[in-house]
Scaffold this active site. Sequence first.
Site, PDB file in Angstrom:
ATOM      1  CB  CYS A  77       8.306  -0.256  -4.377  1.00  0.00           C
ATOM      2  SG  CYS A  77       7.694   0.619  -3.152  1.00  0.00           S
ATOM      3  CG  ASN A 162       4.339   6.639  -1.922  1.00  0.00           C
ATOM      4  OD1 ASN A 162       6.213   5.870  -1.761  1.00  0.00           O
ATOM      5  ND2 ASN A 162       4.251   6.004  -3.168  1.00  0.00           N
ATOM      6  CG  HIS A 270       3.801  -1.863  -5.581  1.00  0.00           C
ATOM      7  ND1 HIS A 270       2.423  -1.828  -3.983  1.00  0.00           N
ATOM      8  CD2 HIS A 270       4.646  -1.156  -5.281  1.00  0.00           C
ATOM      9  CE1 HIS A 270       3.521  -0.282  -3.569  1.00  0.00           C
ATOM     10  NE2 HIS A 270       4.546  -0.462  -4.477  1.00  0.00           N
ATOM     11  N   PRO A 302      -3.209   0.019  -0.663  1.00  0.00           N
ATOM     12  CG  PRO A 302      -1.260   1.094  -0.651  1.00  0.00           C
ATOM     13  CD  PRO A 302      -1.896  -0.300  -1.675  1.00  0.00           C
ATOM     14  N   GLY A 303      -4.899   3.407   0.301  1.00  0.00           N
ATOM     15  CA  GLY A 303      -5.604   4.775   0.076  1.00  0.00           C
ATOM     16  C   GLY A 303      -3.842   5.347   0.890  1.00  0.00           C
ATOM     17  CG  HIS A 326       0.643   1.135  -6.716  1.00  0.00           C
ATOM     18  ND1 HIS A 326       0.015   1.879  -7.753  1.00  0.00           N
ATOM     19  CD2 HIS A 326       1.710   1.154  -5.953  1.00  0.00           C
ATOM     20  CE1 HIS A 326       0.926   2.461  -7.730  1.00  0.00           C
ATOM     21  NE2 HIS A 326       1.622   2.619  -6.791  1.00  0.00           N
ATOM     22  CB  ALA A 328      -4.944   6.029  -3.948  1.00  0.00           C
ATOM     23  N   GLY A 329      -3.050   5.691  -6.071  1.00  0.00           N
ATOM     24  CA  GLY A 329      -2.281   6.661  -7.018  1.00  0.00           C
ATOM     25  C   GLY A 329      -2.893   8.526  -7.195  1.00  0.00           C
TER      26      GLY A 329
END
Length: 397
Positions: A77, A162, A270, A302-303, A326, A328-329
């Site tokens: 991914c 996501n 990632h 990315p956010g 990778h 925002a989490g």
Amino acid sequence: MSYIEVPGAKVPIRMWTDPATVEDSAMRQLQNVATLPWIKGLAVMPDVHFGKGATVGSVIAMQGAVCPAAVGVDIGCGMSAVRTSLTANDLPGDLSRLRSKIEEAIPVGRAMHDDPVGPGGFHGMATAGWEEFWGRFDGVAETVKFRHERASKQMGTLGGGNHFIEFCLDESGSVWLMLHSGSRNIGKELADHHIGVAQQLPHNQGLVDRDLAVFIADTPQMSAYRNDLFWAQEYAKKNRAIMMALFKDVIRKEFKKAKPTFEQEISCHHNYVSEERYDGMDLLVTRKGAIRAGSGDYGIIPGSMGTGSYIVKGLGNEASFNSASHGAGRRMSRGAAKRRFSTKDLEEQTRGVECRKDSGVVDEIPGAYKPIEQVIDQQRDLVQVVAKLKQVVCVKG
């Protein structure tokens, strides 16, 4: 960066976030990983959160061993992005048609192409090695060989969760194309198969968490896993390349008068394994929710679907095993997000973005993620920001 020493651990936990902000379940996972006999280093990214076996947002370096759960089930991914010659002045007032055209061209969720899509139909896209890649499918685990047709039709598709496709603007007004996806279901099935195999091996029976089962170097099980792992990582990279080619075709057609051109693509995994050398040791480095950030390496962080994203360049910090976060989490689970937020909240938090705003994507609401600016700030010694992007169109699976 903070160091945490864990009793009985083989290595300290190196953290690029405040340990007090890490959920207890994730911290227990990090402590468990630090006690594995084969581990040589553990780096924790600012977007760390609980995952299966190993946390998302961790970099685990082992010698002579690899843990499939530390790679993640969506093998390979990652992200792709490209800057175009278009600017904000080229955009129409209503972007709903553009979103619809993207969704027509690239299947999302569980959908797939009616017929396999390969590189031959796209101008300038390399076809070398394509047949050899699919020929190697005959060598993957027996349990998934009957999935060949589905895997070939899912090549060039987004998936769900996501994963996303975005049409973005940077701070200078330039248009960027960006997408996030992996190895689709074939990668997950391969990961699940090998995690199951590893859990049955004798050397894994005394582990504190059975999901941390590993394969040992120079064994048939390790050889089989490496074969399938590297095939799935390549599938994921090719999947993103086909999607980006489809995305570019949409942009060419929708902005025909502007005659858009495209710069060199940035692409980074990632969820993957890499063979790397640190402190004189050849190590197997697993990045689960982390990108490689070696000196000069371009990456994408990315956010969420209503905030910004960053194009970055690695600074080559070996303390992190040349890695960075990778994204925002998540700061809450999907279930918690659905319980806390409504579609009205989603509409408010994605105002100005042409995207889905229904109950099916409430779990992806920006409020369920950590603030991306804070995540970037916590890793200033890992990456340099090259560009900040803001999506104006977001396609979700």
